[in-house]
Structure formats: C-alpha cells, structure tokens
Motif scaffolding. Sequence first.
Motif, mmCIF file in Angstrom:
data_model
loop_
_atom_site.group_PDB
_atom_site.id
_atom_site.type_symbol
_atom_site.label_atom_id
_atom_site.label_comp_id
_atom_site.label_asym_id
_atom_site.label_seq_id
_atom_site.Cartn_x
_atom_site.Cartn_y
_atom_site.Cartn_z
ATOM 1 N N ARG A 1 0.774 -1.502 0.077
ATOM 2 C CA ARG A 1 -0.240 0.098 0.105
ATOM 3 C C ARG A 1 1.063 1.018 -0.256
ATOM 4 O O ARG A 1 2.278 0.932 0.383
ATOM 5 N N ALA A 2 0.267 2.815 -0.626
ATOM 6 C CA ALA A 2 0.978 3.764 -0.913
ATOM 7 C C ALA A 2 0.287 4.475 -0.131
ATOM 8 O O ALA A 2 -0.907 4.678 -0.329
ATOM 9 N N GLU A 3 1.146 5.890 -0.085
ATOM 10 C CA GLU A 3 0.505 7.232 0.792
ATOM 11 C C GLU A 3 -0.215 7.900 -0.580
ATOM 12 O O GLU A 3 -1.756 8.145 -0.432
ATOM 13 N N VAL A 4 0.591 8.297 -1.507
ATOM 14 C CA VAL A 4 -0.288 8.702 -2.720
ATOM 15 C C VAL A 4 -0.156 7.785 -4.263
ATOM 16 O O VAL A 4 0.641 7.017 -4.086
ATOM 17 N N GLY B 1 1.243 3.678 -7.129
ATOM 18 C CA GLY B 1 1.790 3.832 -5.606
ATOM 19 C C GLY B 1 2.930 4.125 -5.182
ATOM 20 O O GLY B 1 3.869 3.607 -5.300
ATOM 21 N N ASP C 1 5.472 6.945 -1.985
ATOM 22 C CA ASP C 1 5.231 7.596 -0.008
ATOM 23 C C ASP C 1 5.254 9.193 -0.832
ATOM 24 O O ASP C 1 5.494 9.724 -1.896
ATOM 25 N N ARG C 2 5.154 9.337 0.376
ATOM 26 C CA ARG C 2 4.798 11.734 0.531
ATOM 27 C C ARG C 2 6.417 11.597 -0.398
ATOM 28 O O ARG C 2 5.957 12.632 -0.820
ATOM 29 N N ASP C 3 7.521 10.539 -0.076
ATOM 30 C CA ASP C 3 8.422 11.584 -0.447
ATOM 31 C C ASP C 3 8.959 11.252 -2.333
ATOM 32 O O ASP C 3 10.220 11.880 -2.518
ATOM 33 N N LEU D 1 2.033 14.477 -6.385
ATOM 34 C CA LEU D 1 2.927 15.033 -5.137
ATOM 35 C C LEU D 1 3.319 16.486 -5.092
ATOM 36 O O LEU D 1 4.316 16.637 -4.069
#
Length: 746
Positions: free
Chosen positions: A159-162, A280, A282-284, A365
């Motif tokens: 799973r991913a944040e974005v 997907g 992450d925030r970075d 992002l």
Amino acid sequence: MKIGESVRRPDGLAKVRGDFVYSSDLHAEGMLWGATVRSPHPYARIRSIDTSAALAAPGVSAVLTHRDVPGRNAYGLEIPDQPVLASDVVRYWGEAVALVAADHPERARRAAEKVRVDYEVLTPVTDAEAALEANAPRLHPDGNVTRHVKIRHGDPGARAEVVVTGEYEIGMQDQAPLGPESGLAIPDGQGGVDLHIATQWLHVDQQQLSAVLGLAPEKVRLTMAGIGGAFGAREDLSMQAHACLLALRTGRPVKISYSRPESFVGHVHRHPGRLRYEHGADRDGRLVYVKARILLDGGAYASSSTAVIANASCFSVGPYRCPNATVDGIVAYTNNPPCGAMRGFGSVQNCYAHEAQMDKLAAALGMDPLELRLRNALETGDTLITGQVIDGPVPVAELLNSVKAMPLPGPSAGDLTAMPGGVSNTTHGESVRRGVGYAVGFKNVGYSEGFNDYSTARIRLSVVDGRPRVEVHSAAAEVGQGLVTIQAQIAGSVIGVSDVVVLNADTRVGSAGSSSASRQTYITGGAVQAAAEAVCVRVLEMAQSELHPARDLRIEHDAVVDASGGEIISLATLLGDAVIEETREFHPRKTHPLDPETGQSDAHMQFAFAAHRAVVDVDTELGLLKVVELATAQDVGKAINPQAVEGQLEGGAAQGLGLAVMEEIQVKDGVIRNPSFTDYLLPTILDMPPVRMDVLELGDPHSPFGLRGVGEPPAISSGPAIVAAIRQATGRPVVRVPVRPHDLTL
C-alpha cells in the motif's frame, strides 16, 4: 577505416545518385510477374475457389491455391499459424488466397481479378477486449489469447500514501519502409530455387521456406537484395513463399513487387494497445508499487507477438526502482491486420503509459516531474521487476540531467513559418502556448528468454593486385542501418588492413540472426571481431616462422610491425599466394525464460537507455501543433561510427514523433481505410525539428568494444516526451496517441 571514425557508407553515393539497385529493380531474362489474390473480407469461410477464368487469361502461366503448396501450408516466426494461402477460412482483410504468374505485371493483376472465391462472410472480432470474452468466436484452435505474461514481484498487497491511476491507448503504427515488399525467385532447374529478397533474417526465411516448399534447406538459397527500409516489417515472410512457389511451378524466374496499398496489408504493423496503470508512492516520491494491465491487439496471426508482449511486460515500469509490481501483459488474436515487430518492440507502448503516470504522480505530490524521475532512477546493481540484477553502467540519472542542462530554444515570435501550421501560415500565434516535457525509456538488446542468440562471420585475407585485401562474409542483413560499414570498420581495425570488402549477405555462410533488437553491431560485430582475431593469429604465426629470431609483432597499415611500430615485412610480401580464411561464431551471455507464474528470470543480456526532452508549441484554439525541438541523451557504450549513431538517434526520434502526433493506420471493422502515403501521414522535413544530442560512451564490460545497441531507444522515449510537453502546454490529460487536433483545443 577504423573503429570510432565516421566512415562514409559504401552504398551512400549510389543511393544519392539513384543508381542503387533495390529489390524492386531486380530483373532476369524471361521472368514472369506474380500477383496475389487477397480476401476482401476480414473474416470469412471459403466455400470454393474457381481459377479457370484466370488460367485462360492472356499471358498467364500459372494460378495456384492452397492445394498447390507442396509442403506445410503454414509459417510464422514463433508459432506457425499463418497459411501461405488460405484454405478454409480467411482471418483478415487482405489475406492471400491465390497466386497468378503472367508475362506482364498488368496481365497478372487482371488475371488475379478473375479468380472467383465464394465466401461465407462471418462477423469479425475487431476489438481485443471483446476477443477475450468467453463467448467470442475462437479464431484459432487454442483460443484468442496468444500469450499472457505474468510478472509478480515483491508484495502484491503493498500500500502507498499517494496513488494515481490512468488508462492509455496507442494506435496502430506502420513501419512505412519506402521500398515495398519485392523479390525475385529463380528456379535452378534441379528442383531448387534461388531467392533474391529484401529481408531482415535470411536464415529464418530459409527455414520457413524449405518447410513450405517441401525442400531441404540447401535447396533454397537466399541472397540479400537492396532494401528500402525495414524497421521490423521484413522479419516475417511476405511474398517470399509466393514467388518461390510460382517459380518452381513454371520453371521460370518470377518477380513479385507490391504496390503501396498492398504493402500495407503485406507486412505486420506495430501493435495497438490499451494500458491500465496504478502507481503508488510514498510522500517523498519513491515508488512503492506499480500495477499494470497491458492488452495488445496482435491481429489475425502471431508473428512475433509473444516476444513483443514479453518486452511490454518486462519494461512496463520504465527504468525506475520498483520494489513491488503486479503486471499482466496479454496479446490477443483478432480479425485485424497482423501485428509484429517494429522499432522499440513493446517498449514503445508502455513508455507512453509509465511516463504519463510519472507526470501524474509528480503532480499529485507537488513535485517537479524531472526530480521525481531522478529520485527513482535505476542504478547499477538495482533489481528489475523481473528479479534480474542490472549490471554495467546504468546512466538513467545522467541522461536526464544531460537533457535538462541543454539550452532551451528561443521563442518562435517573428517567424510565422515556425508557428503551428508551419508554411501554411495558419496562425499568427494568438493562442499558441509552449510546453516542455521529459521522458526516459529502456529496453533489452538482443534476443531474450533463452533464445539462442549468435552470429557467424567468415574472414578471408589474400593479396589482390599487389595489396592485402580482407573480405568479410556474414548473413547479417543490411537494412539501412549501416551494418556493412560497421563490419568493415571492425575487420579493418582488428587486422590492420586498409582494403576491406564486405560481401553480400546470403545463406552460404552460417546464420547471423535478424537485423532487429538493436543486436547486429553487438552480435555480428562480435563474430567479425573473433574471425578477424583468428586471422591475425595465423598471420603472425606465419611471420614468426619466417623471421629469426622471433619478435613481438603486430599488423598495422598493411604490414607486420614490431613493438616500436617499425615495419618488418609487408603483408603482400609475407602472404604471396597464400590465403588465410577463418570462420567464427559469437555467442553473448545466456538468458533464461521468464517463469510462467511470476515472470522472474535473468531474461535479458543487455539494456539500452535513452532520455528525451521535447519543446512544443500548441495553438489551443485551432488544434495545431509544432514540435520546436527535441533533445536527447543516450549511452551507446562505444560509437563504432559516430555519424551513423547520430543518424540512428535522429531517425528513431522521427518515428517517435510520427506515432505521437500523426501516424496511425485507420482500421474500421477490420478494413484498413488509409493504405497510402497520401492518407497515412508521415513526418517530413517540415515536421522534423532540430535534434540536440549528447552521445555517452560509458562502455559495457560484457560486449565487443563495450558497445550497446543503438537503433531502438530513440523511438521509445521521443514520443512520450512530446506528449508530456503537449500536456504541459494545454493542461489536458492526453491519454491517446497519436494526438488528434481535438485533443489540443481548450
């Protein structure tokens, strides 16, 4: 003539003057002309074929149907599923049903029109998605799925944040070689046949033809004829078997040369595709997973579809680190024209999708699209989604930074011909917006998945007219890429002789594989190097035996020299009447098949990378587009012929531009609606922008001279960069190529 020099092509002057002999120029005394009877339906059952009227026509020597095929009435690069002449059913518009030989091309054509075929017309399956449905007609005995490639890498539940998703569509592109399919078959009077043909793979043609003709391979001899472009269109048989069948039946030479409309049905095309992606991160901005479903329309027969879908799947994520991937690549049979190899071979379709996804992810992002790519760029030692650890230089970040650093072009204001619409002076710039886009792509070089990739070369050194001469003989097809020059440069550099002649390619020497997959300079270059080195060994052994005491010797400038470079003896004197000949095969490192359930494998021997930056001007009111400039950077390992490398980079970019904004075969209900260069739009000199380029020579430790294949990467990322620039200029998503005028207007 040395490696690293921009050597003039030996065929260049004749081509510029119009003196070069192409396959369509071939002639033999007493030859007949062949014509092909083709199906007017995309899908139909053949009830009967009546050839009597055609046989009675003036000047006709033979009319053949499937009953006249003496061997196997089927051929195919990977799956022999395509009839030489249809027997019970036709599966695409333009499929070959019968053949005619006559004493004049017009008589042959008119006689072909007299062949009466009674068809039971069936409802064609022209949508790849519909072909996969359970109730779809089975176009082949094993169903409508040609191949399903599964790649399962890492955690399927990651799973991913974005998360961003997208669906993309790629139209059908034609290789559009300027020289149509043509060749000349000459019976030898002893049951065999000599075929002069423009092809990409002499020996695979020979293998398929011997099965079709029911002859031993040595009875079917092929010689390379002058070729007017290829780009994948000539990997499959077209008129080869037809000409041979007619020649053997009539006992006379038979020439077949397609018209331009016939060429559009006589060769395969680039697979159109529908691609669904989910990225997907992450925030970075670091990729967590990619999920993709790639559906390609393979048309009526398999051709090289099984390999194309493997490439589309293996490189579906692009040159980025991705710890988790779930990819399903499917290629389906339909009643559309057959599709197969074209420059980029599966990686073109997926590059449009994965690069659009990277732009979409960057927007989600709030990150610069180039920075996102750099953050995820593959590096040496990273693991691909197929589980293969990638070695050698992996310059993804270096290529992106190179194109970013190149100066941007200035505004077009003041020069109305440089505006969208060009010389037609349609706009004065009132609604013109400029966009800049980036893309990077990669693919394999050479054959993959355990295919036996090798080439054979024979080198002969003798004295001719008082000078040493090197003759190079291989079956490697010169298709315009400059391979003849490359072979001469390698042989001349290794042996140290200035007079090098490359013999015409034919089947009298061992196979060189196909001129495809950006492999010939690597594989045949390796064979030429090995054979040349073997010749050098024998020459120096001869010199050592003649000279006392033995010294540290080498060959240079047509002479044997010592360690200081001083001439010891000329080659002409040393050799006299002696002839030294050596034949060698070159085999690159082995590859392995993809695991059928996970797609994990060391499936590829080498990878090639390219990046592009595109600058476009778009008139958002009139829907007009001008590609202002393309900038590219590519690692070629070693530029054997720098000018030829530049030509490949520009030519590939032109084909990428074509698919991005103008080239598409229009197929409606299985019928090609635009089989001409009037209606199938190709980029011209007025459409092609200046190309800035940075050619890197980082060197692959596994290849001859450190080189990488060059020809395909420019066609992969050039188009996606143009589309990215269009998206930036218009703010519109642009999810289909080629881009149409209504995709540009606001």
